[in-house]
Design a protein around this motif. Structure first.
Motif, PDB file in Angstrom:
ATOM      1  N   HIS A 147      -8.981  -2.253   4.418  1.00 46.03           N
ATOM      2  CA  HIS A 147      -8.613  -1.129   3.558  1.00 46.03           C
ATOM      3  C   HIS A 147      -9.055  -1.353   2.106  1.00 46.03           C
ATOM      4  CE1 HIS A 147      -6.230   0.337   6.920  1.00 46.03           C
ATOM      5  NE2 HIS A 147      -6.131   1.482   6.257  1.00 46.03           N
ATOM      6  N   TYR A 180      -4.117   6.596   0.544  1.00 42.36           N
ATOM      7  CA  TYR A 180      -5.057   7.638   0.120  1.00 42.36           C
ATOM      8  C   TYR A 180      -5.235   8.715   1.182  1.00 42.36           C
ATOM      9  CZ  TYR A 180      -9.341   9.765  -1.641  1.00 42.36           C
ATOM     10  OH  TYR A 180     -10.265  10.653  -2.102  1.00 42.36           O
ATOM     11  N   ASP A 234     -11.581   1.071   0.090  1.00 40.08           N
ATOM     12  CA  ASP A 234     -11.222   1.680  -1.192  1.00 40.08           C
ATOM     13  C   ASP A 234     -12.320   1.459  -2.221  1.00 40.08           C
ATOM     14  OD1 ASP A 234      -8.849   2.542  -0.140  1.00 40.08           O
ATOM     15  OD2 ASP A 234      -7.653   0.921  -1.013  1.00 40.08           O
ATOM     16  N   ARG A 239       0.861  -1.191   0.000  1.00 48.67           N
ATOM     17  CA  ARG A 239       0.000   0.000   0.000  1.00 48.67           C
ATOM     18  C   ARG A 239       0.890   1.232   0.000  1.00 48.67           C
ATOM     19  NH1 ARG A 239      -5.237   0.966   0.418  1.00 48.67           N
ATOM     20  NH2 ARG A 239      -5.957   2.896   1.345  1.00 48.67           N
TER      21      ARG A 239
END
Length: 154
Positions: free
Chosen positions: A105, A89, A109, A85
């Protein structure tokens, strides 16, 4: 030799995952969600462990070191391209997620993309292929319709 000889463990728990003791170290680490064989090799080498040793022969100290290393790969000094990752974000930092955090996660997303109405979000919402695969003949859901033959004839 007797003091160094270690009892074989059939199940070893690392990062919330039960790993079979008869697996080689890299394949045992790769059974943890979010860690692949390449990352497992990197972790084993950075900790000075033999990648070919069996998981069941790890000492308690080695298991503790592996647990710490797997929970935060940045401490080992591994390159950022090895993380799963990069450029998060929300925070913008490089992370490596494992286990339930990775699933959480990824789900978040997808929900974000659906909410903002991106092309990927729309494809997810409709249950279609997201990454540009063809859909004319593949990815069909439901019962198959086969060829029916007439009774009795040739």
């Amino acid at each position: 030799m007797a003091a160094e000889e270690q009892q074989f463990k059939y199940i070893v728990r690392i990062a919330g995952t039960d790993i079979r003791g008869d697996l080689k170290l890299v394949y045992g680490l790769a059974s943890i969600k979010g860690i692949g064989v390449t990352t497992a090799y990197a972790v084993a080498r950075m900790l000075g462990l033999d990648p070919e040793m069996r998981v069941g022969f790890l000492t308690e100290e080695q298991i503790r070191r592996l647990e710490e290393a797997v929970s935060d790969l940045r401490k080992l000094g591994l390159p950022a391209w090895l993380f799963n990752r990069r450029k998060d974000y929300e925070t913008g930092e490089d992370k490596h997620l494992i286990g339930a955090d990775l699933v959480f996660h990824a789900r978040r997303d997808i929900e974000r993309e659906i909410r903002i109405g991106s092309w990927r979000g729309v494809r997810h919402k409709l249950g279609l292929k997201v990454r540009g695969q063809r859909t004319h003949t593949t990815g069909r859901l439901g019962m198959t319709i086969g060829v029916s033959r007439k009774k009795g004839g040739k």
